[in-house]
Design an enzyme around this catalytic site. Structure first.
Site, PDB file in Angstrom:
ATOM      1  N   ASP A  43      -4.520 111.829  32.663  1.00 24.33           N
ATOM      2  CA  ASP A  43      -3.167 111.744  33.205  1.00 24.33           C
ATOM      3  C   ASP A  43      -2.985 112.744  34.345  1.00 24.33           C
ATOM      4  OD1 ASP A  43      -3.496 113.658  31.238  1.00 24.33           O
ATOM      5  OD2 ASP A  43      -1.864 112.948  29.982  1.00 24.33           O
ATOM      6  N   HIS A  81      -2.455 118.652  32.485  1.00 23.45           N
ATOM      7  CA  HIS A  81      -2.984 117.476  33.161  1.00 23.45           C
ATOM      8  C   HIS A  81      -3.888 117.842  34.335  1.00 23.45           C
ATOM      9  CE1 HIS A  81       0.563 114.809  31.552  1.00 23.45           C
ATOM     10  NE2 HIS A  81      -0.086 115.462  30.602  1.00 23.45           N
ATOM     11  N   GLU A 139       4.240 111.964  31.336  1.00 21.93           N
ATOM     12  CA  GLU A 139       5.389 112.695  30.807  1.00 21.93           C
ATOM     13  C   GLU A 139       6.673 111.879  30.913  1.00 21.93           C
ATOM     14  OE1 GLU A 139       5.157 115.342  29.173  1.00 21.93           O
ATOM     15  OE2 GLU A 139       3.183 116.117  29.693  1.00 21.93           O
ATOM     16  N   HIS A 151      -6.755 115.688  25.157  1.00 21.84           N
ATOM     17  CA  HIS A 151      -5.578 116.493  25.482  1.00 21.84           C
ATOM     18  C   HIS A 151      -5.873 117.935  25.121  1.00 21.84           C
ATOM     19  CE1 HIS A 151      -1.524 117.835  26.085  1.00 21.84           C
ATOM     20  NE2 HIS A 151      -1.122 116.604  26.377  1.00 21.84           N
ATOM     21  N   HIS A 167       3.929 122.757  27.312  1.00 22.97           N
ATOM     22  CA  HIS A 167       5.260 122.688  27.916  1.00 22.97           C
ATOM     23  C   HIS A 167       5.921 124.070  28.029  1.00 22.97           C
ATOM     24  CE1 HIS A 167       5.948 118.089  27.291  1.00 22.97           C
ATOM     25  NE2 HIS A 167       4.665 118.376  27.454  1.00 22.97           N
TER      26      HIS A 167
END
Length: 376
Positions: free
Chosen positions: A70, A97, A129, A155, A348
């Site tokens: 991503d 990412h 996202e 991830h 995040h």
């Protein structure tokens, strides 16, 4: 001083230019510029919106192995103070990412010069996202033509040390949905509440009632989360609010629970409309399908990785995180895994600082696995 890995350098370049979903124009161009420096004899490159497909033709293809990375960043102001921190004010690669793309480029670089029997398809996907790029990319004509027979993604995981791979067969990530509820009543002067319908009071009541759904409407042996992360309403301190807005998220471990939760939300909101004499609208925004790993392929991958030096495999639990890669896994057999990056700050977070040593370790791991899988 040790020489900086080329793919760590690429990660730092990408880290400087985080862009939101379907706005990854600089990111796309950076990736294309690099990809065009590779040997082109076996490469086919196609763009889709701000995303990219790169096919590596095999020497005797029987199947196509897909790999997805991503591309987008988050609307978070970076607080790392790194020399290569974001140059795009208010945006940050706070979900890793930039690392995902760097790893994909590293694996692609190897196979551009060292093709295997099977075809490979590298998918650089925008808007993970939000609002969600996987589903429309999956439905594109390019994907229909080049649809892989299996697909893999990773991830980053701040909680695991570098050298750790964590995954499991079956359910890995939850079903997720955004939640936006707008309330409209009747505003008025604070001194005359009986002449108005206060939407701040209605919103507070609604939040309390929403919290009863998980405890009273979801099977205790299942799991669900409803979080209201933001409430806004009113204009000044001495006026009764005519409008209020709730913003939140829903996460469940089953599709059935997601449907049940939404059914209850809608019933409760109808009650709020009646009880507070107001109008309400519900918007579920972006919805992501659960990430469900193919059991055979995942078990095979874990067994393969266990044989590699300096890699520790963890059979993890499912998580309430969401990932639109789930849409691809719903149609294509494959799996996703966590890559340990040992950061004191989580996903995040404005201070997320992944250990960059994970990049070259992941490139080596994926190169080995895809070579084995594509030549078997």
């Amino acid at each position: 001083m040790s020489r900086l890995s080329p793919f760590v350098a690429i990660r730092r370049d990408l880290h400087k230019i985080p862009e939101l979903g379907f706005q990854e124009f600089k990111t796309q161009q950076y990736l294309l510029d690099y990809i065009h420096t590779l040997p082109q004899e076996r490469l086919e490159i196609k763009t889709w919106k701000t995303g990219i497909f790169v096919k590596v033709r095999g020497t005797a293809p029987r199947k196509t192995i897909g790999y997805r990375a991503d591309m987008d960043g988050l609307p978070i102001t970076e607080e790392t103070n790194l020399p290569y921190c974001s140059e795009h004010e208010g945006n940050m690669h706070a979900c890793g990412h930039d690392i995902h793309m760097s790893i994909a480029l590293g694996v692609l670089t190897h196979f551009a010069s060292h093709p295997i029997k099977d075809d490979l398809l590298f998918i650089f996907q925008p808007a993970e996202e939000g609002p969600g790029g996987a589903r429309p990319m999956l439905e594109s004509e390019i994907m229909k033509t080049w649809k892989p027979d299996m697909i893999v993604a990773l991830h980053i995981a701040p909680e695991y040390p570098v050298g750790t791979i964590a995954t499991k067969e079956g359910l890995l990530f939850a079903n997720t949905s955004e939640l936006f509820i707008d309330l409209k009543g009747k505003g008025g002067h604070a001194a005359f509440p009986h002449l108005a319908n206060d939407m701040v009071v209605a919103a507070c009541s609604l939040v309390t009632q929403l919290q009863s759904i998980v405890s009273r409407n979801v099977d205790p042996l299942d799991s669900a989360v409803i979080t209201v992360g933001k409430i806004s309403g009113g204009t000044v301190q001495n006026a009764i609010a005519e409008r209020a807005r709730l913003e939140g998220t829903i996460r469940t471990l089953s599709v059935e629970s997601m449907n049940k939760v939404k059914e209850r939300i809608e019933a409760i909101v109808k009650g709020i409309e009646i009880g507070y004499q107001c109008e309400a609208t519900i918007d579920y925004g972006s919805m992501y399908h659960q990430v469900y790993n193919d059991e055979k392929l995942t078990a095979e991958f874990m067994q393969f990785v266990e044989q590699l030096p300096d890699v520790h495999v963890v059979r993890c639990k499912e998580a309430m995180t969401g990932e639109d890669f789930g849409y691809m896994l719903a149609e294509i057999p494959g799996f996703m895994f966590w890559l340990g990056v040992d950061s004191p700050y989580g996903l995040h977070h404005a201070k997320l600082t992944p250990d960059e040593r994970a990049i070259d370790k992941a490139i080596a791991l994926l190169t080995s696995y895809m070579t084995w899988k594509g030549n078997e």
